[in-house]
Design a protein around this motif. Structure first.
Motif, short mmCIF file in Angstrom:
data_model
loop_
_atom_site.label_atom_id
_atom_site.label_comp_id
_atom_site.label_asym_id
_atom_site.label_seq_id
_atom_site.Cartn_x
_atom_site.Cartn_y
_atom_site.Cartn_z
N PHE A 250 0.64 -1.26 0.01
CA PHE A 250 -0.08 -0.08 0.09
C PHE A 250 1.03 0.96 -0.14
O PHE A 250 0.73 2.14 0.91
CB PHE A 250 -1.03 0.20 1.05
CG PHE A 250 -1.65 -1.21 1.14
CD1 PHE A 250 -2.63 -1.69 0.23
CD2 PHE A 250 -1.41 -2.29 2.42
CE1 PHE A 250 -3.40 -2.86 0.21
CE2 PHE A 250 -2.18 -3.27 2.45
CZ PHE A 250 -3.23 -3.70 1.54
N HIS A 252 1.00 3.63 -2.09
CA HIS A 252 0.27 4.73 -2.68
C HIS A 252 -1.37 4.83 -1.92
O HIS A 252 -1.72 5.79 -1.95
CB HIS A 252 -0.16 4.71 -4.20
CG HIS A 252 0.99 4.48 -4.82
ND1 HIS A 252 2.00 5.78 -4.95
CD2 HIS A 252 1.56 3.71 -5.68
CE1 HIS A 252 3.10 5.37 -5.80
NE2 HIS A 252 2.83 4.02 -6.11
N ARG A 253 -1.77 3.74 -1.16
CA ARG A 253 -2.95 3.74 -0.54
C ARG A 253 -4.16 4.26 -1.71
O ARG A 253 -4.95 5.11 -1.25
CB ARG A 253 -3.03 4.69 0.78
CG ARG A 253 -1.78 4.33 1.49
CD ARG A 253 -2.23 4.90 3.20
NE ARG A 253 -2.95 6.33 3.31
CZ ARG A 253 -2.63 6.81 4.35
NH1 ARG A 253 -2.01 6.47 5.38
NH2 ARG A 253 -3.05 8.07 4.31
N SER A 254 -3.92 3.60 -2.43
CA SER A 254 -4.99 4.13 -3.81
C SER A 254 -6.25 3.10 -3.77
O SER A 254 -6.14 1.98 -3.07
CB SER A 254 -4.36 4.12 -5.16
OG SER A 254 -4.02 2.63 -5.57
N GLN A 255 -7.26 3.36 -4.40
CA GLN A 255 -8.22 2.55 -4.61
C GLN A 255 -8.14 1.44 -5.52
O GLN A 255 -8.55 0.36 -4.96
CB GLN A 255 -9.36 3.34 -5.33
CG GLN A 255 -10.78 2.49 -5.29
CD GLN A 255 -11.34 2.46 -3.84
OE1 GLN A 255 -11.44 3.14 -2.99
NE2 GLN A 255 -11.91 1.03 -3.70
N GLU A 257 -5.28 -0.32 -5.05
CA GLU A 257 -4.49 -1.18 -4.21
C GLU A 257 -5.61 -1.65 -3.26
O GLU A 257 -5.43 -2.91 -2.78
CB GLU A 257 -3.51 -0.30 -3.47
CG GLU A 257 -2.31 0.21 -4.28
CD GLU A 257 -1.25 0.80 -3.39
OE1 GLU A 257 -0.14 0.71 -3.47
OE2 GLU A 257 -1.57 1.63 -2.61
N ILE A 258 -6.44 -1.12 -2.85
CA ILE A 258 -7.68 -1.52 -2.00
C ILE A 258 -8.37 -2.69 -2.67
O ILE A 258 -8.53 -3.68 -2.11
CB ILE A 258 -8.59 -0.35 -1.54
CG1 ILE A 258 -7.82 0.42 -0.50
CG2 ILE A 258 -9.72 -0.98 -0.97
CD1 ILE A 258 -8.63 1.58 -0.34
N LEU A 280 3.88 -2.62 6.32
CA LEU A 280 3.21 -1.34 5.82
C LEU A 280 4.44 -0.46 5.67
O LEU A 280 5.47 -0.26 6.35
CB LEU A 280 2.03 -0.87 7.00
CG LEU A 280 0.88 -1.44 6.93
CD1 LEU A 280 -0.01 -1.03 7.93
CD2 LEU A 280 0.16 -1.95 5.75
N ASN A 291 -0.39 4.82 8.72
CA ASN A 291 -0.72 3.47 7.73
C ASN A 291 -1.51 2.38 8.50
O ASN A 291 -2.33 1.73 7.81
CB ASN A 291 0.53 3.10 6.97
CG ASN A 291 1.04 4.13 6.11
OD1 ASN A 291 0.16 4.67 5.15
ND2 ASN A 291 2.27 4.16 5.69
N TRP A 294 -5.04 3.43 8.82
CA TRP A 294 -5.65 3.39 7.24
C TRP A 294 -5.80 1.89 6.94
O TRP A 294 -7.15 1.67 6.56
CB TRP A 294 -4.83 4.05 6.42
CG TRP A 294 -5.25 4.07 4.99
CD1 TRP A 294 -6.09 5.02 4.33
CD2 TRP A 294 -4.98 2.98 3.87
NE1 TRP A 294 -6.04 4.26 2.96
CE2 TRP A 294 -5.50 3.16 2.71
CE3 TRP A 294 -4.06 1.78 3.92
CZ2 TRP A 294 -5.51 2.51 1.74
CZ3 TRP A 294 -4.17 0.97 2.97
CH2 TRP A 294 -4.80 1.49 1.88
N PHE A 295 -5.11 1.20 7.29
CA PHE A 295 -5.32 -0.20 7.04
C PHE A 295 -6.43 -0.69 7.67
O PHE A 295 -7.23 -1.47 7.08
CB PHE A 295 -3.95 -1.23 7.35
CG PHE A 295 -4.22 -2.55 7.15
CD1 PHE A 295 -4.08 -3.01 5.64
CD2 PHE A 295 -4.51 -3.67 7.98
CE1 PHE A 295 -4.15 -4.42 5.47
CE2 PHE A 295 -4.52 -4.74 7.79
CZ PHE A 295 -4.53 -5.18 6.41
N ASN A 298 -9.78 0.33 6.27
CA ASN A 298 -10.12 0.15 5.00
C ASN A 298 -10.41 -1.68 4.94
O ASN A 298 -10.99 -2.18 4.03
CB ASN A 298 -9.21 0.45 4.03
CG ASN A 298 -9.23 1.83 3.63
OD1 ASN A 298 -9.96 2.10 2.90
ND2 ASN A 298 -8.63 2.83 4.24
#
Length: 303
Positions: A250, A252-255, A257-258, A280, A291, A294-295, A298
Motif C-alpha cells: 500500500f 500509494h494507498r490508492s483505490q 490497491e484496495i 506497511l 498507515n 488507514w489499513f 479499510n
C-alpha cells in the motif's frame, strides 16, 4: 481472516523506531486498530553485503517482543521467523516459554531453517546441517515444553536429566516457515500452523526459489499438509499464514490497491489461508502509525 503486521523495531532510522517510547506508541496503535498480531524477524549477524543490498535490520526477537508484550494486553506476538539452527534448543524453549508466561499466553513461535550461509558461519553453525538441526530442535522443544526431566543427546548438546522450566499451559503455538517438501513435513509433524511467504522479484534467487510461486501453488501445498494431517488423525486447529510481500504494501494507498488486496484476500481465503502477514510503509514512526490506522479502517473494520 486475521492480520499480522510487521512492527518495524529493526529500523535504525535515528529517533524513530528503536526506543521504549517508540515501541510503546506503535504497539498501542496496533492494538487500538484491532490488529490481531504483530511480528518481528531474526537476523543476529547478517551479511554486510546482503544488509546493504536488499536486506533489513532486526533486533533480538524475544527481547523486542517482550517490550511489545509489556505495552499491550491483547496483541499476539509472533516471530516471523526465528531461525532455529542458530540457537541451542534449550535456550529457544526457555525464551519462548518465558515470553508466553509473561505475555499471558500471546506468543506464536514462527520458525524456519534459515538460508544465509554467512550468518551461519558467523554464529559457528554448520549451514549444511541446518535441516537436521531444525528437525532436532522442533522435537526437543516439544519435549522440553511437556515438562519433566530431559535425557537426550543431540548434535550440539547432551542433556543428562535436565529439567527446564516453565512448562506453560497452553504452550506457545509453533508455525513452520518455508515451502520445501521438508518444511511441509515439519508443518505436519510439529506445527500448529504454516507460515510461508510469496516470492517476489526483489528477493534473492534463493528466497525466490523457497517462496510460494502462485495462489495455485499455495493451494496445492495447503491441501498436501491437510491431507497428511488427516491421514495421521491430527484433529487440532491448524493455521495458514501467508506473508504476501516483503516489500511495503500500500505504497500509494490508492483505490486500485484496495480493490486488488480485497481480491487477493478472496483468492487466499479460497486457498485455505486464515492469516495474512503484511509490511506497511514506515518512512517515519508517524507515517507507520497513520498507515496502521488507514489499513484498519479499510480492511479490518470490513472483515
Amino acid at each position: 481472516m486475521k492480520f499480522c503486521l510487521y512492527i518495524p523495531v529493526g529500523n535504525v532510522t535515528p529517533g524513530q523506531f528503536q526506543s521504549p517510547a517508540a515501541v510503546s506508541e506503535m504497539t498501542k496503535a496496533l492494538e487500538q486498530a484491532d490488529i490481531d498480531a504483530c511480528c518481528v524477524t531474526d537476523h543476529p549477524a547478517p551479511s554486510s553485503e546482503w544488509l546493504h543490498a536488499n536486506g533489513h535490520d532486526a533486533l533480538d526477537p524475544f527481547t523486542a517482543l517482550a517490550f511489545v508484550a509489556a505495552a499491550s494486553s491483547r496483541l499476539l506476538l509472533q516471530t516471523n521467523i526465528l531461525v532455529l539452527p542458530y540457537r541451542n534448543p534449550f535456550l529457544t524453549a526457555k525464551a519462548a516459554t518465558t515470553l508466553q508466561v509473561l505475555s499471558g499466553g500471546r506468543f506464536i513461535l514462527g520458525v524456519g531453517s534459515g538460508y544465509q550461509k554467512a550468518e551461519f558461519d558467523a554464529l559457528g553453525v554448520d549451514f549444511h546441517k541446518r535441516g537436521r538441526l531444525t528437525d532436532e530442535a522442533l522435537e526437543t522443544i516439544r519435549e522440553i515444553w511437556a515438562g519433566g526431566s530431559i535425557v537426550k543427546k543431540g548434535m550440539g548438546f547432551d542433556a543428562k536429566g535436565n529439567e527446564p522450566r516453565p512448562s506453560p499451559e497452553p504452550q506457545p503455538k509453533i508455525w513452520i516457515g518455508g515451502s520445501s517438501d521438508a518444511a511441509l513435513r515439519r508443518a505436519v509433524k510439529h506445527g500448529d500452523g504454516w507460515c510461508p511467504f510469496f516470492s517476489i522479484a526483489r528477493h534473492s534467487k534463493l528466497n525466490q526459489d523457497s517462496g510460494i510461486q502462485s495462489v495455485a501453488d499455495l493451494k496445492n501445498k495447503v491441501e498436501t499438509i491437510l491431507q497428511a494431517r488427516q491421514q495421521q488423525n491430527l484433529q487440532t486447529a491448524f493455521d495458514v499464514n501467508i506473508a504476501i510481500s516483503s516489500v511495503d504494501n500500500f505504497i500509494h494507498r490508492s483505490q486500485g490497491e484496495i480493490d486488488q488486496f480485497q481480491e487477493d484476500l478472496r483468492q487466499l481465503e479460497g486457498a485455505g489461508v486464515n492469516w495474512i502477514t503484511l509490511k506497511l510503509p514506515h518512512p517515519s514512526r508517524a507515517a507507520y502509525i497513520e498507515n496502521v490506522q488507514w489499513f484498519a479502517e479499510n480492511f479490518v473494520a470490513k472483515i
